[in-house]
Enzyme design. Structure first.
Site, PDB file in Angstrom:
ATOM      1  N   ARG A 138       0.815  -1.218   0.000  1.00 17.11           N
ATOM      2  CA  ARG A 138       0.000   0.000   0.000  1.00 17.11           C
ATOM      3  C   ARG A 138       0.845   1.263   0.000  1.00 17.11           C
ATOM      4  NH1 ARG A 138      -5.865  -1.085   1.874  1.00 17.11           N
ATOM      5  NH2 ARG A 138      -6.051   1.078   1.230  1.00 17.11           N
ATOM      6  N   LYS A 161       4.117  -4.562  13.111  1.00 17.37           N
ATOM      7  CA  LYS A 161       3.034  -5.204  12.381  1.00 17.37           C
ATOM      8  C   LYS A 161       3.560  -5.479  10.983  1.00 17.37           C
ATOM      9  CE  LYS A 161      -1.526  -4.355  10.325  1.00 17.37           C
ATOM     10  NZ  LYS A 161      -2.599  -3.355  10.101  1.00 17.37           N
ATOM     11  N   ILE A 203      -3.382  -8.210  13.869  1.00 19.07           N
ATOM     12  CA  ILE A 203      -4.135  -6.980  13.635  1.00 19.07           C
ATOM     13  C   ILE A 203      -4.985  -7.248  12.401  1.00 19.07           C
ATOM     14  CG2 ILE A 203      -4.013  -4.514  13.140  1.00 19.07           C
ATOM     15  CD1 ILE A 203      -1.447  -4.391  14.748  1.00 19.07           C
TER      16      ILE A 203
END
Length: 290
Positions: A138, A161, A203
């Site tokens: 992203r 993460k 997550i």
């Protein structure tokens, strides 16, 4: 520091794209009831890229206030400008968040040294525990394991993460870091594989629509009951795929609307899920029993 199922919470909106505070309240209550282990407010799934700073901080403060210490709240405070990330992280700390999640700076494509200095500066400016967030698909910016290991020595940078789905990379990070530095999965499709090499939290996007089941799976995995975790996760494999048929959070917001948890509201440039994917998402919800 944080373990289990940490939902990457959506930000509910009405048809005009305004934040739907009533349904945000209901979603937080639902996660508390379902056993979600922690909430990430205004991360990627929470449309951090299209909320303005005032809205962003208001959502964090609302979630912190409502949770009232029952479970951890992790605030998404990353930005591609270091000064902005510092300001947001300080504000989240003052609002009472338990930690900050800081995505790698997107679009401007810093060097590895730039990444190190960016995160080091934030850590020096705000004492709140900080979680690195690597999602090159992203951001067009990949924080390499060597840089993560280097940043793990900064005392209030406590975890990463890792959303690449690369299990070998997770192993490399853990091998190079002290035992008090945590690895979290940011990829629902591979989170159990990452748990098997030492990750302690997921997550999760999928947890938005199947919070109770995702919490159970994480608990089984952390207890070492790998077979039970895999059996339960089989129910969610369709969702892990279907919720990324278009850019997140397009499918998950549509799914929550079909579950009557909120409206389909989403902000441009994101749009409501294309009709060609509706049945795929509905089938995945049915398979998961939600």
């Amino acid at each position: 520091m944080f373990t289990g199922s940490l939902v990457a919470l959506v930000t509910p909106m009405d048809s005009a794209g305004n934040i739907d505070w009533d349904n945000l309240t209901k979603l937080v209550d639902w996660h508390l009831q379902e056993g979600t282990h922690g909430i990430v407010a205004v991360g990627t799934t929470g449309e951090s890229a299209t909320l303005d700073v005032k809205e962003h901080l208001a959502v964090i403060a609302k979630v912190v206030d409502q949770v009232a210490g029952k479970i951890p709240v992790i605030a998404g405070t990353g930005a591609n400008a270091t000064r902005e990330a510092i300001e947001m992280t300080i504000e989240a700390e003052q609002a009472g968040a338990d930690a900050a999640l800081l995505v790698t700076p997107y679009y401007n494509r810093p060097t590895q040294e730039g990444l190190f200095l960016h995160h080091e500066a934030i850590a020096k400016a705000a004492k709140i525990p900080q979680i690195l967030y690597n999602v090159p698909g992203r951001t067009a910016c990949d924080m390499l394991p060597e840089t993560i290991i280097r940043l793990s020595k900064v005392h209030n940078i406590v975890a990463v993460k890792e959303a690449t789905g690369d299990v070998a990379r997770g192993e490399q990070v853990l091998a190079g870091c002290d035992t008090n530095f945590a690895l979290y999965s940011g990829d629902d499709g591979s989170f159990l594989d990452l748990f098997n090499v030492g990750a302690t939290a997921n997550i999760s996007v999928t947890a938005n629509v199947a919070p109770g089941l995702m919490a159970q799976i994480c608990e089984k995995a952390l207890a070492g009951d790998v077979d039970s975790a895999k059996q339960l996760n089989a129910k969610l494999e369709g969702l892990h795929h279907a919720l990324f048929l278009e850019a997140n959070p397009i499918p998950v917001k549509w799914a929550l609307a079909k579950m009557q948890k909120m409206s389909e509201g989403i902000r441009l440039p994101l749009t409501v899920l294309d009709q060609q994917y509706h049945q795929d998402v509905l089938d995945a919800l049915a398979a998961a029993g939600v």
